[in-house]
Design a protein around this motif. Structure first.
Motif, mmCIF file in Angstrom:
data_model
loop_
_atom_site.group_PDB
_atom_site.id
_atom_site.type_symbol
_atom_site.label_atom_id
_atom_site.label_comp_id
_atom_site.label_asym_id
_atom_site.label_seq_id
_atom_site.Cartn_x
_atom_site.Cartn_y
_atom_site.Cartn_z
ATOM 1 N N PHE A 8 -53.880 -22.879 16.683
ATOM 2 C CA PHE A 8 -54.988 -23.232 17.285
ATOM 3 C C PHE A 8 -55.933 -23.824 16.469
ATOM 4 O O PHE A 8 -56.960 -24.585 16.590
ATOM 5 C CB PHE A 8 -55.773 -21.720 18.018
ATOM 6 N N LEU A 9 -55.952 -23.546 15.025
ATOM 7 C CA LEU A 9 -56.878 -24.012 14.069
ATOM 8 C C LEU A 9 -56.977 -25.316 14.004
ATOM 9 O O LEU A 9 -58.222 -25.985 14.028
ATOM 10 C CB LEU A 9 -56.508 -23.540 12.687
ATOM 11 N N PRO A 10 -55.862 -26.186 14.094
ATOM 12 C CA PRO A 10 -55.972 -27.700 14.093
ATOM 13 C C PRO A 10 -56.952 -28.361 15.429
ATOM 14 O O PRO A 10 -57.605 -29.199 15.184
ATOM 15 C CB PRO A 10 -54.499 -28.433 14.060
ATOM 16 N N ILE A 11 -56.592 -27.558 16.564
ATOM 17 C CA ILE A 11 -57.347 -27.890 17.677
ATOM 18 C C ILE A 11 -58.790 -27.936 17.439
ATOM 19 O O ILE A 11 -59.694 -28.591 17.955
ATOM 20 C CB ILE A 11 -56.734 -27.304 18.988
ATOM 21 N N LEU A 12 -59.236 -26.358 17.140
ATOM 22 C CA LEU A 12 -60.697 -26.256 16.726
ATOM 23 C C LEU A 12 -61.373 -27.081 15.784
ATOM 24 O O LEU A 12 -62.251 -27.578 16.038
ATOM 25 C CB LEU A 12 -60.401 -24.737 16.224
ATOM 26 N N LEU A 13 -60.604 -27.385 14.656
ATOM 27 C CA LEU A 13 -61.203 -28.280 13.762
ATOM 28 C C LEU A 13 -61.320 -29.669 14.299
ATOM 29 O O LEU A 13 -62.236 -30.447 14.020
ATOM 30 C CB LEU A 13 -60.240 -28.589 12.498
ATOM 31 N N ALA A 14 -60.504 -30.171 15.143
ATOM 32 C CA ALA A 14 -60.530 -31.618 15.829
ATOM 33 C C ALA A 14 -61.735 -31.504 16.779
ATOM 34 O O ALA A 14 -62.394 -32.429 16.890
ATOM 35 C CB ALA A 14 -59.153 -31.739 16.300
ATOM 36 N N THR A 15 -61.935 -30.599 17.293
ATOM 37 C CA THR A 15 -63.003 -30.437 18.482
ATOM 38 C C THR A 15 -64.309 -30.533 17.543
ATOM 39 O O THR A 15 -65.295 -31.176 18.069
ATOM 40 C CB THR A 15 -62.828 -29.220 19.427
ATOM 41 N N THR A 16 -64.420 -29.767 16.594
ATOM 42 C CA THR A 16 -65.798 -29.589 15.884
ATOM 43 C C THR A 16 -65.898 -30.921 15.068
ATOM 44 O O THR A 16 -67.060 -31.287 15.166
ATOM 45 C CB THR A 16 -65.416 -28.617 14.727
ATOM 46 N N THR A 17 -64.848 -31.813 14.390
ATOM 47 C CA THR A 17 -65.066 -32.869 13.900
ATOM 48 C C THR A 17 -65.527 -33.701 14.869
ATOM 49 O O THR A 17 -66.412 -34.650 14.700
ATOM 50 C CB THR A 17 -63.893 -33.277 12.960
ATOM 51 N N THR A 33 -69.847 -28.818 21.394
ATOM 52 C CA THR A 33 -69.468 -29.780 22.107
ATOM 53 C C THR A 33 -70.437 -31.020 22.321
ATOM 54 O O THR A 33 -70.120 -31.879 22.982
ATOM 55 C CB THR A 33 -69.202 -29.073 23.727
ATOM 56 N N LEU A 34 -71.645 -30.768 21.770
ATOM 57 C CA LEU A 34 -72.685 -31.981 21.604
ATOM 58 C C LEU A 34 -72.860 -32.393 20.335
ATOM 59 O O LEU A 34 -72.775 -31.534 19.423
ATOM 60 C CB LEU A 34 -74.051 -31.345 22.343
ATOM 61 N N THR A 35 -72.949 -33.681 20.041
ATOM 62 C CA THR A 35 -73.285 -34.020 18.670
ATOM 63 C C THR A 35 -74.641 -33.892 18.582
ATOM 64 O O THR A 35 -75.464 -33.522 19.377
ATOM 65 C CB THR A 35 -73.139 -35.483 18.667
#
Length: 166
Positions: A8-17, A33-35
């Motif tokens: 799950f970690l790569p997905i979490l990091l991609a979303t945050t990035t 989820t908002l910039t």
């Protein structure tokens, strides 16, 4: 670490990035989820200017745009007062609805992040989000309608010629 967390970690990091893009000037939004810019615009009542596009394209201007030309358009004191009231009301609604959108985004993020998503609560919050978008669009379009109704034909023509020069 468990295999689930590692996967799950790569997905979490991609979303945050994604939400915290380079255009964010290094500042982070409290809602993942908002910039930062989206969050600030919603918080300050400055988001979604494009919601008035259909009105503006059809010669129904926003009150704040007309007020910029109050001297050139020779607006009466009553017109200025009513346009200011419409502008202020729209700003208040943008603040209220922006706060609601932020809260709903945060709730949706939490539901997914903590694996608490159920069909019923997902339907509730996404419908709620749509309701806020509709309320915001209505606030913009109502402001444009009241603005158009306050202006004479000559003032509208003058306003449109001033806007074209910009």
């Amino acid at each position: 670490m468990s295999k689930k967390i590692v996967a799950f970690l790569p997905i979490l990091l991609a979303t945050t990035t994604y939400a915290q893009s380079a255009a964010d000037t290094g500042k982070r939004s409290p809602v993942r989820t908002l910039t930062y810019q989206q969050y600030q615009a919603l918080l300050k009542g400055e988001a979604n200017e494009d919601m008035a596009r259909v009105a503006e394209m059809n010669h129904y201007p926003l009150p704040e745009k007309v007020l910029k030309y109050k001297y050139e358009l020779d607006l009466s004191p009553i017109q200025v007062k009513k346009l200011t009231e419409a502008k202020d009301y729209l700003h208040r609604r943008r603040l209220q609805i922006g706060g609601s959108i932020i809260d709903t985004e945060h709730m949706l993020d939490s539901m997914f992040r903590y694996n608490k998503v159920q069909d019923g609560n997902l339907i509730f919050y996404t419908n709620r989000y749509g309701l806020y978008q509709g309320e915001l669009k209505n606030a913009f379009l109502q402001a444009c309608l009241s603005t158009r109704n306050l202006l004479s034909q000559q003032q509208m023509k003058k306003y449109e010629s001033l806007e074209k020069r910009k």
